[in-house]
Enzyme design. Structure first.
Site, mmCIF file in Angstrom:
data_model
loop_
_atom_site.group_PDB
_atom_site.id
_atom_site.type_symbol
_atom_site.label_atom_id
_atom_site.label_comp_id
_atom_site.label_asym_id
_atom_site.label_seq_id
_atom_site.Cartn_x
_atom_site.Cartn_y
_atom_site.Cartn_z
ATOM 1 C CG ASP A 79 38.536 28.595 51.233
ATOM 2 O OD1 ASP A 79 38.168 29.774 51.144
ATOM 3 O OD2 ASP A 79 38.786 27.873 50.242
ATOM 4 C CG HIS A 80 34.534 28.927 49.757
ATOM 5 N ND1 HIS A 80 33.686 29.886 49.264
ATOM 6 C CD2 HIS A 80 35.695 29.085 49.082
ATOM 7 C CE1 HIS A 80 34.304 30.607 48.333
ATOM 8 N NE2 HIS A 80 35.537 30.145 48.217
ATOM 9 C CG HIS A 182 36.060 29.328 43.189
ATOM 10 N ND1 HIS A 182 34.954 29.090 43.975
ATOM 11 C CD2 HIS A 182 36.922 30.039 43.956
ATOM 12 C CE1 HIS A 182 35.151 29.641 45.165
ATOM 13 N NE2 HIS A 182 36.331 30.230 45.174
ATOM 14 N N GLY A 183 38.814 28.349 39.840
ATOM 15 C CA GLY A 183 39.366 27.452 38.830
ATOM 16 C C GLY A 183 39.927 28.236 37.661
ATOM 17 N N GLY A 212 39.529 32.990 43.831
ATOM 18 C CA GLY A 212 39.783 32.601 42.445
ATOM 19 C C GLY A 212 41.103 33.137 41.929
HETATM 20 O O1 G3H Z 1 38.660 29.788 48.142
HETATM 21 C C1 G3H Z 1 39.527 29.360 47.352
HETATM 22 C C2 G3H Z 1 39.927 30.104 46.171
HETATM 23 O O2 G3H Z 1 39.034 31.073 45.831
HETATM 24 C C3 G3H Z 1 40.665 29.372 45.129
HETATM 25 O O3 G3H Z 1 40.397 29.765 43.796
HETATM 26 O O4 G3H Z 1 41.027 27.638 42.666
HETATM 27 O O5 G3H Z 1 40.688 29.716 41.373
HETATM 28 O O6 G3H Z 1 42.665 29.469 42.830
HETATM 29 P P1 G3H Z 1 41.232 29.106 42.599
HETATM 30 ZN ZN ZN Z 2 37.087 30.805 47.013
#
Ligand code: G3H
Ligand code: ZN
Length: 288
Positions: A79-80, A182-183, A212
């Site tokens: 991821d990322h 995100h978050g 997100g």
């Molecule tokens: O790549 C990870 C996600 O986009 C997590 O997003 O923390 O808002 O659930 P979130």
């Molecule tokens: Zn993400």
């Protein structure tokens, strides 16, 4: 079934597969437990901090063992990943089904050049690549500050740029921005469904991931899956938050307990309940 098979099935049957970030071993157990109880395919994913914590080789082994133990389709996503060299190293090591090369800190052209390198190495090994060119705001935590909604809307994905990006790079999955952050924040924007529809039309057969996934109302997530043909929804913050709350409670209630593993059974159940609720919203239950 390969990752591509699963994403194709999800799009054809109008559901999304949850991509759950694994911040610690209890979260992995909870995600697997929920997948078993809901008979759902699942993606587990590790961002840079999570990779640093577990170690790459440990992640591959843990996921391989979990597949055997829980007997569920468990796809593994990086991821990322911000650096192409690191992404290429992960492809080289093997064991990952998807890699998300996040070149959104680079200029558009440079991002395309780096993403092309990743796509070529990944496709040679049957690995799918997710690309991103608009940087998603926020980080995976519970934010208490307000978002500047006007400023945020400037970072939304331009459908024409999306078409150019997917055509030039050949990525399999695109992570666009249309109100997702995100978050969690005290007030979050509504998802821009008409923009999402335009993005979907612009990227053709490229799969769409929604990052997100925490803090977005269930009806909006369902609508986004319908309107955008979204096949992957990333969730991290709500899992971290469930872990922190449940673990703090267990820790407080058991002052004489010193074995970590005796403090966590209820914690795992609490996180699993969050994952089950997400699976229900994404529509991925009973798809095995
Ligand atoms: O790549 C990870 C996600 O986009 C997590 O997003 O923390 O808002 O659930 P979130
Ligand atoms: Zn993400």
């Amino acid at each position: 079934m390969t990752s591509k098979d699963w994403l194709t099935k999800a799009r054809a049957e109008n559901f999304a597969i949850g991509a759950f970030n694994i911040d610690n071993l209890d979260i992995l157990k909870a995600v697997c437990t929920a997948a078993v109880s809901r008979k759902s395919p699942i993606i587990v994913e590790f961002s840079q901090g999570e990779v640093d914590y577990f170690g790459l080789e440990n992640i591959v082994d843990l996921v391989k063992n979990a597949r055997e133990e829980y007997k569920i389709p468990l796809l593994l996503n990086l991821d990322h990943s911000k650096k192409s060299e690191q992404t290429l190293k992960v492809i080289e090591i093997g064991g990952f089904d998807n890699v998300h090369f996040d070149g959104s800190d680079l200029g558009f052209e440079e991002n395309i050049e780096e993403a092309k390198k990743v796509v070529s190495a990944a496709h040679a090994k049957g690995v799918l690549v997710e690309g991103e060119f608009n940087r998603i705001a926020g980080s995976s935590q519970v934010h208490t500050e307000e978002i500047d909604l006007e400023e945020l809307s400037k970072s939304y994905t331009d459908p024409k740029g999306a078409a150019e990006f997917v055509t030039k790079t050949g990525v399999d999955i695109l992570a666009p921005i249309f109100g997702n952050v995100h978050g969690t924040f005290p007030i979050e924007p509504d998802l821009d469904m008409s923009l999402l529809k335009e993005i979907r039309e612009a990227v053709g057969d490229t799969f769409i991931a929604m990052h997100g996934g925490s803090g977005i109302a269930a009806d909006q997530v369902k609508e986004a899956i319908n309107v955008g043909g979204i096949v992957k929804v990333n969730v991290n913050t709500e899992l971290r938050s469930a872990f922190k709350d449940a673990f703090s409670e267990s820790f407080e209630e058991n002052p004489k307990e010193y074995a970590y593993y005796n403090l966590t059974p209820d914690v795992i159940l609490a996180i699993a309940a969050v994952v089950e609720a997400k699976i229900d919203v994404f529509g991925s239950a009973n798809r095995l």
